[in-house]
Design a protein around this motif. Structure first.
Motif, PDB file in Angstrom:
ATOM      1  N   ASN A   1       0.853  -1.195   0.000  1.00  0.00           N
ATOM      2  CA  ASN A   1       0.000   0.000   0.000  1.00  0.00           C
ATOM      3  C   ASN A   1       0.889   1.246   0.000  1.00  0.00           C
ATOM      4  O   ASN A   1       1.135   1.865   1.028  1.00  0.00           O
ATOM      5  N   PHE A   2       1.380   1.604  -1.185  1.00  0.00           N
ATOM      6  CA  PHE A   2       2.306   2.730  -1.303  1.00  0.00           C
ATOM      7  C   PHE A   2       1.580   3.988  -1.763  1.00  0.00           C
ATOM      8  O   PHE A   2       0.490   3.940  -2.332  1.00  0.00           O
ATOM      9  N   GLN A   3       2.222   5.135  -1.491  1.00  0.00           N
ATOM     10  CA  GLN A   3       1.768   6.438  -1.976  1.00  0.00           C
ATOM     11  C   GLN A   3       2.968   7.202  -2.527  1.00  0.00           C
ATOM     12  O   GLN A   3       4.109   6.765  -2.379  1.00  0.00           O
ATOM     13  N   VAL A   4       2.686   8.340  -3.112  1.00  0.00           N
ATOM     14  CA  VAL A   4       3.736   9.232  -3.608  1.00  0.00           C
ATOM     15  C   VAL A   4       3.727  10.487  -2.735  1.00  0.00           C
ATOM     16  O   VAL A   4       2.688  11.138  -2.583  1.00  0.00           O
ATOM     17  N   ASP A   5       4.897  10.815  -2.133  1.00  0.00           N
ATOM     18  CA  ASP A   5       4.933  11.967  -1.239  1.00  0.00           C
ATOM     19  C   ASP A   5       5.144  13.263  -2.018  1.00  0.00           C
ATOM     20  O   ASP A   5       5.143  13.276  -3.256  1.00  0.00           O
ATOM     21  N   ASN A   6       5.346  14.359  -1.287  1.00  0.00           N
ATOM     22  CA  ASN A   6       5.457  15.678  -1.929  1.00  0.00           C
ATOM     23  C   ASN A   6       6.724  15.846  -2.745  1.00  0.00           C
ATOM     24  O   ASN A   6       6.854  16.791  -3.523  1.00  0.00           O
ATOM     25  N   GLU A   7       7.689  14.929  -2.595  1.00  0.00           N
ATOM     26  CA  GLU A   7       8.912  14.982  -3.391  1.00  0.00           C
ATOM     27  C   GLU A   7       8.883  13.997  -4.556  1.00  0.00           C
ATOM     28  O   GLU A   7       9.884  13.825  -5.254  1.00  0.00           O
ATOM     29  N   GLY A   8       7.732  13.334  -4.730  1.00  0.00           N
ATOM     30  CA  GLY A   8       7.598  12.379  -5.819  1.00  0.00           C
ATOM     31  C   GLY A   8       8.136  11.006  -5.505  1.00  0.00           C
ATOM     32  O   GLY A   8       8.224  10.155  -6.391  1.00  0.00           O
ATOM     33  N   ARG A   9       8.506  10.761  -4.270  1.00  0.00           N
ATOM     34  CA  ARG A   9       9.091   9.478  -3.871  1.00  0.00           C
ATOM     35  C   ARG A   9       7.984   8.512  -3.442  1.00  0.00           C
ATOM     36  O   ARG A   9       7.032   8.906  -2.751  1.00  0.00           O
TER      37      ARG A   9
END
Length: 266
Positions: A119-127
């Motif tokens: 269950n991944f997401q993309v943070d504000n740095e695109g990671r």
């Protein structure tokens, strides 16, 4: 003191631990990537009253000895790494491992951990990160202005996205995901947050590309569900409850016997 009092007490303590394990399994029935645990038991020391093979006469020996057991104890809580059912989510950053392997993540303190929860997401740095903000390793960093719904991850772990370029959309290769397996995965140490850490029992992580050298494959836009079977856990719960009652009954019976012995002389 009657030995059965302590033997029955050890049985009740053991079954309480068994119920604790079962309750944790049931509590995590909807936890993505959770692997159920199993309580294993072993008997305690024995008091040898008579050893088998002791000479009975000049020509014969005792064929069977006398040993009195002292109860049971919890030996281990083994984790069962069977495959959980894949659930389709249609979320572009969700991944499920079908087969052997773990994702590697970096925790806040810089230490490495391993998880089956995709269950991944993309943070504000695109990671790409976990729901707790742990970095997915190797680093998968999205380019600027990428289209979130255009993320594509192959079964072999190749990640690509589409970015606008003029009036067109251009597909950009982002990186390669890796999986890690262990010689003894049951030796991993669970630390919460759906992650495990390496221990001396687990052995060192063995990296690999999904789909090669014994690694599982990735299902994009899927999540692996818990491998807890509710019906099986409920049956185990009933058995543990009855075993707890039986052990308590031996204590009550022993108490009644002691009560009878104390009333022999009035």
């Amino acid at each position: 003191m009657v030995r059965s009092l302590w033997t029955g007490a050890s049985g009740m303590i053991g079954q309480q631990a068994n119920i604790d394990v079962i309750s944790n399994n049931l509590a995590n029935v909807n936890t993505h990537g959770y692997k159920k645990q199993r309580a294993d038991f072993e008997d305690l020391l024995y008091q040898t009253v008579r050893t088998a093979g002791t000479p009975a006469t000049e020509d014969t020996v005792v064929p069977v000895g006398i040993q009195m057991g002292h109860g049971v104890k919890l030996a281990d809580t083994q984790r069962v790494f069977t495959q959980g059912s894949p659930q389709q989510t249609d979320v572009a950053t969700d991944l499920a491992i079908f087969g052997d392997g773990f994702f590697r993540v970096q925790m806040y303190d810089g230490s490495l951990a391993y998880t089956r929860n995709g269950n991944f997401q993309v943070d504000n740095e695109g990671r790409m990160v976990t729901s707790n903000g742990y970095w997915l390793l190797p680093d998968i960093i999205m380019p600027e202005n990428f289209l979130p719904d255009s993320i594509n991850i192959t079964r072999n772990g190749r990640v690509s996205v589409k970015v606008p370029q003029g009036d067109d959309l251009v597909e950009v290769d982002v990186g390669q995901l890796e999986l890690y397996r262990f010689a003894n995965p049951v030796g991993l140490s669970a630390v919460g947050d759906n992650v495990f850490k390496v221990s001396q029992a687990s052995g060192d992580p063995i990296p690999g590309i999904p789909g090669f050298e014994g690694m599982g494959i990735l299902y994009h836009k899927f999540l692996e569900m818990s491998n807890v079977a509710i019906v099986q856990e409920m049956v185990n719960l009933i058995i543990a409850q009855r075993a707890y009652e039986f052990n308590s009954r031996t204590i009550q019976t022993s108490d009644n016997m002691l009560g009878t012995a104390t009333t022999l002389k009035r």
